[in-house]
Write an enzyme that holds these catalytic residues in place. Structure first.
Site, PDB file in Angstrom:
ATOM      1  N   CYS A   1     -18.660 -99.102 -57.303  1.00 22.79           N
ATOM      2  CA  CYS A   1     -18.504 -99.304 -55.854  1.00 22.79           C
ATOM      3  C   CYS A   1     -17.563 -98.239 -55.285  1.00 22.79           C
ATOM      4  CB  CYS A   1     -17.931-100.701 -55.615  1.00 22.79           C
ATOM      5  SG  CYS A   1     -17.490-101.035 -53.912  1.00 22.79           S
TER       6      CYS A   1
ATOM      7  N   CYS B   1     -15.835-109.802 -53.416  1.00 22.37           N
ATOM      8  CA  CYS B   1     -15.076-108.552 -53.317  1.00 22.37           C
ATOM      9  C   CYS B   1     -13.611-108.948 -53.317  1.00 22.37           C
ATOM     10  CB  CYS B   1     -15.436-107.820 -52.028  1.00 22.37           C
ATOM     11  SG  CYS B   1     -14.321-106.450 -51.660  1.00 22.37           S
TER      12      CYS B   1
ATOM     13  N   GLN C   1      -7.668-105.244 -36.132  1.00 23.19           N
ATOM     14  CA  GLN C   1      -7.177-104.816 -37.443  1.00 23.19           C
ATOM     15  C   GLN C   1      -7.681-105.743 -38.551  1.00 23.19           C
ATOM     16  OE1 GLN C   1      -5.668-102.122 -38.160  1.00 23.19           O
ATOM     17  NE2 GLN C   1      -4.379-101.429 -36.486  1.00 23.19           N
TER      18      GLN C   1
ATOM     19  N   CYS D   1      -2.963 -93.500 -38.742  1.00 21.00           N
ATOM     20  CA  CYS D   1      -3.798 -93.930 -39.879  1.00 21.00           C
ATOM     21  C   CYS D   1      -4.242 -92.723 -40.706  1.00 21.00           C
ATOM     22  CB  CYS D   1      -5.009 -94.721 -39.386  1.00 21.00           C
ATOM     23  SG  CYS D   1      -6.084 -93.800 -38.274  1.00 21.00           S
TER      24      CYS D   1
ATOM     25  N   TYR E   1      -4.035 -94.831 -26.371  1.00 22.52           N
ATOM     26  CA  TYR E   1      -4.991 -95.348 -27.369  1.00 22.52           C
ATOM     27  C   TYR E   1      -4.722 -96.842 -27.631  1.00 22.52           C
ATOM     28  CZ  TYR E   1      -5.009 -90.275 -28.334  1.00 22.52           C
ATOM     29  OH  TYR E   1      -5.037 -88.907 -28.231  1.00 22.52           O
TER      30      TYR E   1
ATOM     31  N   CYS F   1     -11.716-105.742 -60.811  1.00 21.52           N
ATOM     32  CA  CYS F   1     -13.045-105.864 -60.209  1.00 21.52           C
ATOM     33  C   CYS F   1     -14.115-105.376 -61.190  1.00 21.52           C
ATOM     34  CB  CYS F   1     -13.116-105.043 -58.924  1.00 21.52           C
ATOM     35  SG  CYS F   1     -14.764-105.012 -58.199  1.00 21.52           S
TER      36      CYS F   1
ATOM     37  N   GLU G   1      -7.126 -96.491 -22.713  1.00 21.60           N
ATOM     38  CA  GLU G   1      -8.101 -96.462 -23.813  1.00 21.60           C
ATOM     39  C   GLU G   1      -9.434 -95.980 -23.263  1.00 21.60           C
ATOM     40  OE1 GLU G   1     -10.231 -96.556 -26.894  1.00 21.60           O
ATOM     41  OE2 GLU G   1      -8.221 -97.350 -27.291  1.00 21.60           O
TER      42      GLU G   1
ATOM     43  N   CYS H   1     -12.891 -99.163 -53.249  1.00 16.17           N
ATOM     44  CA  CYS H   1     -11.495 -98.992 -53.679  1.00 16.17           C
ATOM     45  C   CYS H   1     -11.389 -97.739 -54.545  1.00 16.17           C
ATOM     46  CB  CYS H   1     -11.033-100.189 -54.507  1.00 16.17           C
ATOM     47  SG  CYS H   1     -10.962-101.741 -53.608  1.00 16.17           S
TER      48      CYS H   1
END
Length: 459
Positions: A83, A166, A290, A415, A319, A77, A340, A86
């Site tokens: 940026c 991107c 997602q 996550c 959740y 990139c 939720e 990443c």
């Protein structure tokens, strides 16, 4: 007497990097004092310049690499170093997958105090092609030299880097963002100015159904008017026939929060559709969906494998969001209950259940830690309990409820390895044992890693 750090700001040092932080920065030490340096890798020797000194650590930047890691590669990139999107493009993909597995192991031992000789932490499941995977582009819009710019914020700033592509976005999204920016510029649309709280267009968002090819364009604006609306819509739909929905979200507040409370469909449908495996989902402008559906399927297939459903089980999905995991589970369970806190997500979950003809999935609005104990009192107990919490992890009250309910197995989708490790410690202390951890690379070239964990009640 206060000890003076052994390094000074603006001084140069020759160092060897030993490790990476969880954010992906290289870690070197001078007389045992840690220095964090972006774009460096373990085993590399380099000259660095110290840029900031704190009480227990310092930050630096790479001046000259003297010995490179075998995992170093050229970041493809052109704006990678400016940026903030990443963190790991300078590392081979194989190296990234190893780093993420190590990151998970480290926190399970350090925070979770788990004995890793008794827990299988599998190699990270990566992508065959780890580029162009994101199905949602959400970019701030600004003005420079009289024209519109749209891209991402420069690291640690709110300066927008104008970009045409991107490398982790679906290329269709890049094309749409550029076209919408150019169309708006053509009609003299004014970008929002954060400092002055003037101007109209704050963000452009594009959502893309990877399987269906359907696209949604969202304008996030400061005011509810829409200059040149008919012309802009006409130009977008002429250029992108697969656009099914154009939406305006109004955010009049002086804030960094992207969305405002009011959302209106200005052309086409309220939803676009996409599939993960053979489960179909309706996606609105505000739906949580997602961003990497290919790896989401990998993650959910692993959750299904760990759930070991035979068709007679009751499953609770805490959740549950818009029902993504619930609807996978419902295909193999007798009954699935999802809970939720976000009412709009539950509306989406019910719609998605209907869309897929699921009659054995039931959804409730509320905090998992409040609703699940109530179900427990009503005699609704789970053979398997699935949790997929936000980054902050599970609420303490929910963990206590799990320990009281004693489902035979818990499948934890995480996550954030740090809060996962903390929560596993609570479950282990409550009579559970962690059997397997499967890291999944949901966001290649970034420092994020997802995990699917099999936890069983001690026999």
């Amino acid at each position: 007497m206060k000890m003076k750090p052994p390094v000074e700001k603006n001084e140069y040092y020759d160092v060897t990097f030993e490790d990476l932080t969880h954010e992906g920065a290289g870690v070197a030490k001078v007389q045992g004092f840690p220095i964090f340096v972006p774009n460096a890798l373990p085993e590399e020797k380099a000259q660095i310049k110290v840029t900031r000194v704190k009480k227990g650590f310092a930050f630096g930047r790479l001046i000259e690499l003297k010995e490179e890691s075998p995992h170093r590669t050229d970041a493809p990139c052109p704006i990678y170093k400016q940026c903030g999107g990443c963190q790991l493009q300078h590392m081979t993909y194989e190296g990234q997958l190893l780093f993420k597995q190590k990151q998970v192991k480290d926190v399970l031992e350090r925070i979770g105090k788990l004995d890793l000789s008794k827990v299988t932490v599998h190699p990270t499941l990566g992508m065959e092609d780890p580029w162009n995977y994101r199905n949602k582009a959400q970019v701030p819009v600004g003005e420079r030299e009289g024209g519109l710019v749209a891209g991402f914020y420069q690291q640690r700033s709110h300066d927008i880097i104008d970009m045409s592509a991107c490398l982790i976005q679906q290329s269709k999204n890049d094309e749409a963002v550029q076209a919408v920016k150019d169309i708006c510029a053509n009609y003299g649309v004014k970008a929002y100015n954060e400092e002055r709280h003037k101007g109209w267009l704050r963000h452009i968002m594009v959502r893309y159904g990877v399987v269906t090819g359907e696209m949604m364009i969202v304008f996030i604006t400061r005011t509810s008017d829409f200059p040149h609306k008919a012309k802009i819509i006409e130009d977008i739909t002429a250029q992108f026939p697969h656009v099914k929905s154009i939406v305006q979200n109004i955010n009049p507040n002086k804030t960094n929060v992207i969305f405002g409370n009011e959302t209106n469909v200005i052309w086409g449908e309220e939803y676009i559709y996409d599939l993960i495996g053979d489960v179909k989902f309706a996606i609105s402008a505000r739906s949580f969906y997602q961003v990497n559906p290919e790896q989401t399927k990998v993650l959910y297939d692993k959750a299904l494998e760990y759930a070991e459903l035979q068709g007679e089980e009751t499953v609770i999905d805490a959740y549950c969001g818009i029902g993504t995991i619930s609807l996978f589970l419902a295909k193999q369970a007798k009954k699935v209950y999802g809970v939720e806190i976000v009412p709009e997500a539950i509306e989406d979950a019910k719609r998605n259940a209907e869309l897929n003809g699921n009659t054995n999935a039931e959804f409730a609005v509320g905090e998992a830690e409040t609703v699940i104990p109530k179900w427990y009192e009503e005699g609704i107990t789970a053979d398997t309990l699935v949790v997929d919490p936000p980054r902050k992890g599970c609420d303490e009250a929910l963990l206590r409820t799990i320990v009281e309910m004693k489902p035979k197995r818990v499948v934890y989708v995480s996550c954030n390895p740090g809060t996962l490790a903390r929560d596993l410690r609570v479950l282990e202390d409550g009579g559970y044992v962690t059997r397997e951890v499967q890291p999944v690379d949901m966001f290649p070239h970034t420092n994020h890693v997802e995990c699917c964990v099999l936890i069983k009640l001690k026999e």
